[in-house]
Every structure is written in structure tokens, then in C-alpha cells.
Enzyme design. Structure first.
Site, PDB file in Angstrom:
ATOM      1  N   ASP A  64      -0.151   3.019   6.050  1.00 45.44           N
ATOM      2  CA  ASP A  64       0.260   1.868   5.230  1.00 45.44           C
ATOM      3  C   ASP A  64      -0.636   1.856   3.986  1.00 45.44           C
ATOM      4  O   ASP A  64      -1.525   2.691   3.842  1.00 45.44           O
ATOM      5  CB  ASP A  64       0.211   0.558   6.032  1.00 45.44           C
ATOM      6  N   SER A  65      -0.363   0.910   3.079  1.00 41.01           N
ATOM      7  CA  SER A  65      -1.079   0.965   1.796  1.00 41.01           C
ATOM      8  C   SER A  65      -2.588   0.783   1.982  1.00 41.01           C
ATOM      9  O   SER A  65      -3.385   1.342   1.235  1.00 41.01           O
ATOM     10  CB  SER A  65      -0.518  -0.070   0.830  1.00 41.01           C
TER      11      SER A  65
END
Lengths: 77, 245
Positions: A36-37
Site C-alpha cells: 500500500d502507499s
């Protein structure tokens, strides 16, 4: 296979819990490796620590794939 | 009740009434504390009073570089940074139609932007540690508004919105971000009010008295504890019932 590649791959495998053979040059951290980011932020932090380099935010945003990371780190060393 | 043994905490505005009480409460629970503020003397005095596990880390929050460096200095002094309490704040009151750009900008810079910078600096290590507590001290005024304090209220409401957004982003890393919103607290600042002013204020407070700095510190202590792990993005209002939000 270069030493930088091995060290980067080890960090990616440990951090994202993926199989080593999935970490190929074109593998996108987010699209292919399930990051994920926030994982990408943590990976950059881990690269900085491992190699003793600074990766500024604008450069960090361009590091999308395993190949991008290796290329940037080699350039920075 | 809450044990912070082995934890490290940075408290800004520790030279003030609320900040000093917060630092003392965290220290009493076993934490190592970093005392930050602009005035060195009261920080040194507090550090002396606390004895061991207290470090003085002076910082001017309107100096962007100094603010960015502060979390690193805290880690150098204490070995880590587990708990960040953004307590420092300034006021530049004026009615809105007379409020200058400078009055607006200076309050936003110190109260909101420096809080953002400190959060950013602190979260790095917290992400790695998979544990962190950020407690931002806001104000009842951020939720209710107050004549003469458009800048201050905007800055405090801004901190609430920022805290909730950060809380979303870092919750999966074991980091919580919460706010404590004091109402009227007895400090050196409120001591200066005359009896009429005090009477008018007390009339709005169901509890019929001003709060004590220690009552704010107790809320911060809870939100800093491992027991509060499931509380994030919240604002704890400590105001004697003045605004029931």
C-alpha cells in the site's frame, strides 16, 4: 546479479512478505507486490538506512518498481 | 494506573502551565520526557524538579528548520520517540475585520504548520517501531468559535482535521493520533483576568469552576497509554461541560 540488487530484494521480501522470485525488475511495488502507499514510504526509509543515502520525497515518488529502486540507489551511491 | 515505563515522550510548550503538567504526568507514569519550549529557564527548572529521565530541548516553533530538527534531537537525547504531545500554541487576538495577515499567518504557522512538521518527523520512527502516540492539544474554541480568535480557532480546527486524516493513514502501524480540547484552564494567563471576567466565564461552565492543568494532563496520559490503543482520530473534550460535543 549485483550486490545492490540482492540487498534491495532482501528488504522488499522481508517488508512485503513476498516470494523472492516475484521481485523482478519490472515488478511494481503496489500493483504486483501488494504494497500500500504507506509500505512504499517504509521501503524508501529502509533503503535510506541500508545504503546510508537520502531519498528526497520527489525522487521517492518516481520509485515505483524494483528496477526503479535499484537504478536510483546505484545512481546515489 | 497507566504505565509508560521505557517510553519516551516529547512535549512542546513544556514551559507553560498545561505543557508542564503534561510532562510531569507522563514522567510520573515512568516515561522519559523531552521538554521543549522557547524559554530555556522554566524548562531547566522543570527538568531539575523532575530529576532523572528529563531532557531540555529548546525550540522556536516559528523557525521551520528548528522544528524539523526537533524530533531528531529528541531521538538523539532519549534514544527513541514514542509519544509526541503538540501542546505549544500562541494567540494573536483581534476582531476579524481588524485582523492583519501577519496575525493570521503567525498563529497558523506555530499552531498548525509546526504541528504538521513535528508529526511528520515523529511518525518516521513510530512507523518503524510499529507503535506511537500523538496527542495534539487543541481548544474548545476550535469547535465552538470565539469572537476575536478567528485565527486561533481556525488553527485548532485545522489541527483536528489534520489529526483525523493522519490517524486514518497510520492506524495500521500501531500509531494513534488524537486531540485533547481544553476549555478554560487555570493558568498564568487566566490569573490575569479580573473578577467580572472570571464571573462571566464561570457562568458558562456547568462545573462552576475553571479546569486544572493536571486535568488536561490526565487526558493526555490516557491517550498516550497502551490501554488507549483502540482510540484514534478522537477529540477528548475536557471543559467542565462548557460545550458538550
Amino acid at each position: 546479479m549485483s550486490e545492490v540488487e540482492d540487498r534491495v530484494r532482501k528488504i522488499v521480501v522481508e517488508h512485503l512478505g513476498v516470494e523472492e522470485d516475484k521481485v523482478v525488475e519490472s515488478a511494481s511495488f503496489i500493483d504486483d507486490l501488494g504494497a500500500d502507499s504507506l509500505d512504499t514510504v517504509e521501503l524508501v526509509m529502509a533503503f535510506e538506512e541500508e545504503f546510508g543515502i537520502e531519498i528526497p520525497d520527489d525522487a521517492a515518488e518516481t520509485i515505483q518498481t524494483f528496477g526503479d529502486a535499484v537504478k536510483f540507489i546505484k545512481g546515489a551511491l | 494506573m497507566f504505565d509508560l515505563t521505557g517510553k519516551t515522550a516529547l512535549v512542546t510548550g513544556a514551559s507553560g502551565g498545561i505543557g508542564g503538567a503534561v510532562a510531569s504526568a507522563l514522567h510520573a507514569a515512568g516515561a522519559t520526557v523531552g521538554l521543549s519550549g522557547t524559554r530555556v529557564e522554566p524548562l531547566e527548572a522543570l527538568a531539575k524538579e523532575l530529576g532523572e529521565r528529563a531532557h531540555v530541548l529548546p525550540c522556536n516553533l516559528s523557525d521551520a528548520e528548528a522544528v524539523t530538527a526537533l524530533p531528531k534531537q529528541a531521538v538523539e537525547a532519549m534514544g527513541s520517540l514514542d509519544i509526541l504531545v503538540n501542546n505549544a500554541g500562541i494567540t494573536r487576538d483581534n476582531i476579524f475585520m481588524r485582523m492583519s495577515e501577519e496575525e493570521w499567518a503567525s498563529v497558523l504557522e506555530v499552531n498548525l504548520t509546526s504541528t504538521m512538521r513535528l508529526c511528520k518527523g515523529a511518525i518516521r520512527g513510530m512507523m518503524k517501531a510499529r507503535w506511537g502516540r500523538i496527542v495534539n492539544i487543541t481548544s474548545v474554541v476550535g469547535a465552538t468559535g470565539n469572537p476575536g480568535q478567528a485565527n486561533y480557532a481556525a488553527s485548532k480546527a485545522g489541527v483536528v482535521g489534520m489529526s483525523k486524516s493522519i490517524a486514518y493513514e497510520v492506524a495500521s502501524r500501531g500509531i494513534t493520533v488524537n486531540c485533547v480540547a481544553p476549555g478554560f484552564i487555570a493558568t498564568a494567563m487566566t490569573d490575569k483576568l479580573n473578577d467580572d471576567q472570571k464571573g462571566a466565564i464561570l457562568g458558562q461552565i456547568p462545573a462552576g469552576r475553571m479546569g486544572e492543568a493536571e486535568e488536561i494532563a490526565a487526558a493526555v496520559l490516557y491517550l498516550s497509554s497502551k490501554e488507549a490503543a483502540y482510540v484514534t482520530g478522537a477529540t477528548l473534550h475536557v471543559n467542565g461541560g462548557m460545550a458538550m460535543l
